[in-house]
Design an enzyme around this catalytic site. Structure first.
Site, mmCIF file in Angstrom:
data_model
loop_
_atom_site.group_PDB
_atom_site.id
_atom_site.type_symbol
_atom_site.label_atom_id
_atom_site.label_comp_id
_atom_site.label_asym_id
_atom_site.label_seq_id
_atom_site.Cartn_x
_atom_site.Cartn_y
_atom_site.Cartn_z
ATOM 1 N N ASP A 181 -5.658 -6.000 -3.002
ATOM 2 C CA ASP A 181 -5.543 -5.001 -1.933
ATOM 3 C C ASP A 181 -4.942 -3.804 -2.662
ATOM 4 O OD1 ASP A 181 -4.619 -3.231 -0.063
ATOM 5 O OD2 ASP A 181 -3.904 -4.764 1.322
ATOM 6 N N HIS A 182 -5.769 -2.801 -2.961
ATOM 7 C CA HIS A 182 -5.308 -1.787 -3.922
ATOM 8 C C HIS A 182 -4.118 -0.990 -3.386
ATOM 9 C CE1 HIS A 182 -7.933 1.032 -1.701
ATOM 10 N NE2 HIS A 182 -7.207 1.991 -2.226
ATOM 11 N N HIS A 244 -5.106 -2.998 4.144
ATOM 12 C CA HIS A 244 -4.160 -1.974 3.713
ATOM 13 C C HIS A 244 -3.060 -1.695 4.739
ATOM 14 C CE1 HIS A 244 -7.261 -1.668 0.834
ATOM 15 N NE2 HIS A 244 -7.962 -0.720 1.386
HETATM 16 C C1 BG6 Z 1 -11.023 1.135 0.647
HETATM 17 C C2 BG6 Z 1 -11.949 1.289 1.809
HETATM 18 O O1 BG6 Z 1 -10.489 -0.154 0.600
HETATM 19 O O2 BG6 Z 1 -9.961 2.056 0.768
HETATM 20 C C3 BG6 Z 1 -12.485 2.707 1.883
HETATM 21 O O3 BG6 Z 1 -13.034 0.385 1.685
HETATM 22 C C4 BG6 Z 1 -11.353 3.690 1.901
HETATM 23 O O4 BG6 Z 1 -13.306 2.881 3.015
HETATM 24 C C5 BG6 Z 1 -10.384 3.405 0.763
HETATM 25 O O5 BG6 Z 1 -11.916 4.972 1.752
HETATM 26 C C6 BG6 Z 1 -9.151 4.271 0.888
HETATM 27 O O6 BG6 Z 1 -8.380 4.112 -0.267
HETATM 28 P P1 BG6 Z 1 -7.416 5.268 -0.750
HETATM 29 O O7 BG6 Z 1 -6.703 4.677 -1.918
HETATM 30 O O8 BG6 Z 1 -8.278 6.438 -1.075
HETATM 31 O O9 BG6 Z 1 -6.527 5.546 0.417
#
Ligand code: BG6
Length: 506
Positions: A181-182, A244
């Site tokens: 989960d980045h 997230h």
């Molecule tokens: C991803 C989603 O996990 O996270 C995307 O699949 C989204 O739809 C993205 O745009 C958002 O990540 P960040 O790091 O740009 O907030």
């Protein structure tokens, strides 16, 4: 920082978007910081036939386009560590070449069997790949560790996530599976723990006695871009909330872990998820709002609506905006509402967690209008990462007029520190066998269990509106009604323009 043990890093989906935009640039950042192993190689795989040299050119181009590193002088040395084989993961027999390919790299480099497999492929291939790796003995740790990194979506509801989990766990151990989960790799998300648990001024206030409510917003100004086909089956709730936003909630709401080891931290997050008050089907319409962006002019440019996007059904009811109100039924948070929302094509890109502290019991001062006297601690996850404390001060001059002022910390004030990309931190952790910032299966399942009533009700009950909102606005006005108190709104809305210049387009 220590170097990870020697290993081979295998990418399934080596020519895909994720590999180019995130994985390869993150590996490059580790490379220039000298944080890759002494001896290692990347073995990329994909359906098409490409030579090593042609693939290495793609690696160079990916670093050139997507790496945030200033030092690009080492691209060639970096690209030389990549090998490529064509392996179509939908064909069983294709996997039989893998042990030989790995063995030959190992003997060339003189390294053991340590191997990290990154599944950068559509989720319907996860069990297939994991099964075939196992059939070829590549889950066996007798000659070195074997780990897999899996991207979301991890299932599409509680039932499918449970099935996926059981299937993976048939042949792999939980400690071999790294569910990414980045958001957990973001520096500012980890900083929530430090803010909370290393500062005597915050922690005593961090509970139902002093906190009025918590807001978490993750807004994006982009639309679905080229991902319409995936997004149609996902929607904002699955795409952002299940992972997230709930992870952020876990960090904001958890109890102090007994140590910074993986198990205590994950246990505390799990406890938060297990304490989420279940949402009853009959309440879904009241506490969960869905919306979809419609075409509008934004900063002079026409932005098409979601239904006009590529690979999107013109009558789609997939939500591009989701907002929820919920409670965490435990001693710390009993009775404190949590509001979370996320959406595409909102006016700006911003992710924040905002703690609203209760008002003083009585005040004789004329109260400032913009926040009704609620002090706010704003944890800015992105962009312009930092922490902002808003509190009332006397306006100079006669009388006792109160106005909100800001105490503002920006991460950029750590002038010499570069903020690492989320993937960089997460890949490095996985290489070192540290799964703290990856989600454990019970956390994932608890998150799905919580959202399942909303998912099912939205799917089954078409009388529940999907509110349209023009691109460039803060989502449907209906979402404002989730916050029932008249003097309160989301920090950013079209009605209540925030004082730091983020505004509504229309
Ligand atoms: C991803 C989603 O996990 O996270 C995307 O699949 C989204 O739809 C993205 O745009 C958002 O990540 P960040 O790091 O740009 O907030």
């Amino acid at each position: 920082m220590k170097k990870p043990e020697n290993h081979i890093f295998v990418i399934f989906g080596g020519r895909g978007d994720l590999a180019k935009r995130k994985i390869v640039p993150a590996l490059y950042s580790l490379f220039v910081q000298d944080l890759l192993p002494e001896r290692y190689a990347v073995l990329a795989t994909g359906r098409s036939k490409v030579t090593d040299v042609a693939y290495q050119d793609e690696v160079k181009a990916a670093v050139d386009s997507f790496s945030e590193e200033k030092d690009k002088s080492r691209i060639k040395d970096f690209a030389d560590t990549f090998r490529y084989i064509d392996l179509d993961p939908s064909i069983n027999e294709a996997f039989s070449q893998l042990p030989t390919a790995l063995a030959s790299i190992r003997s060339l480099l003189g390294i053991s069997g340590n191997t990290l497999f990154y599944f950068s492929v559509p989720p319907d291939l996860y069990t297939k790949i994991s099964d075939h790796l196992a059939l070829n003995g590549l889950n066996n740790e007798s000659d070195g560790w074997k780990r897999m990194i899996i991207e979301k979506p991890y299932g599409h509801d509680f039932e499918s996530a449970t099935a996926l989990n059981s299937k993976l766990l048939e042949k792999w151990g939980e400690n071999q599976i790294y569910r990414i989960d980045h958001y957990l790799g973001k520096e500012t998300v980890q900083n929530i723990l430090v803010t909370r648990f290393s500062n005597g001024i915050f922690e005593p206030l961090w509970n139902r006695n002093y906190v009025h409510h918590v807001e978490i917003t993750s807004a994006e100004s982009l639309g679905v871009e080229r991902r319409g086909a995936y997004y149609e089956g996902a929607g904002a709730l699955r795409d952002m909330v299940q992972n997230h936003l709930l992870s952020l909630t876990g960090f904001v709401a958890m109890e102090p872990p007994s140590s910074l080891d993986s198990t205590p931290i994950r246990n505390e997050i799990l406890k938060v998820f297990q304490s989420l008050r279940p949402i009853q089907t009959e309440d879904v319409q009241r506490v969960a709002i869905r919306g979809q962006y419609t075409g509008a002019h934004v900063r002079g440019e026409w932005i098409r609506g979601y239904r006009e996007e590529e690979h999107v059904d013109p009558s789609s009811i997939t939500e591009t905006f989701a907002a929820l109100k919920f409670y965490i039924d435990n001693w710390r948070w009993g009775g404190v509402p949590f509001y979370i929302r996320t959406g595409k094509r909102l006016p700006t890109r911003v992710t924040e967690a905002v703690i609203y502290f209760k008002q003083t019991p009585h005040t004789t001062f004329s109260q400032n209008s913009e926040s009704g006297g609620y002090n706010q601690l704003i944890i800015r996850i992105q962009p312009d990462e930092g922490i902002l404390l808003k509190f009332g001060m006397k306006v100079p001059g006669t009388g006792f007029n109160v106005r909100n002022v800001n105490m503002d910390f920006h991460y950029s004030d750590f002038a010499s520190e570069r903020i690492p990309m989320a993937y960089e931190r997460l890949l490095y952790d996985c290489m070192n066998g540290d799964n703290t910032l990856y989600t454990r299966s019970d956390e994932v399942l608890a998150a799905w269990r919580f959202l399942d009533p909303v998912i099912k009700t939205w799917y089954n009950n078409h009388d529940i509106p999907v509110y349209g909102y023009p691109a460039g606005t803060w989502g449907p006005e209906k979402a404002d009604e989730l916050i029932e108190e008249p003097e309160l709104t989301w920090r950013y809305t079209c009605k209540n323009l925030a004082d730091d210049g983020v505004y509504c387009e229309l």
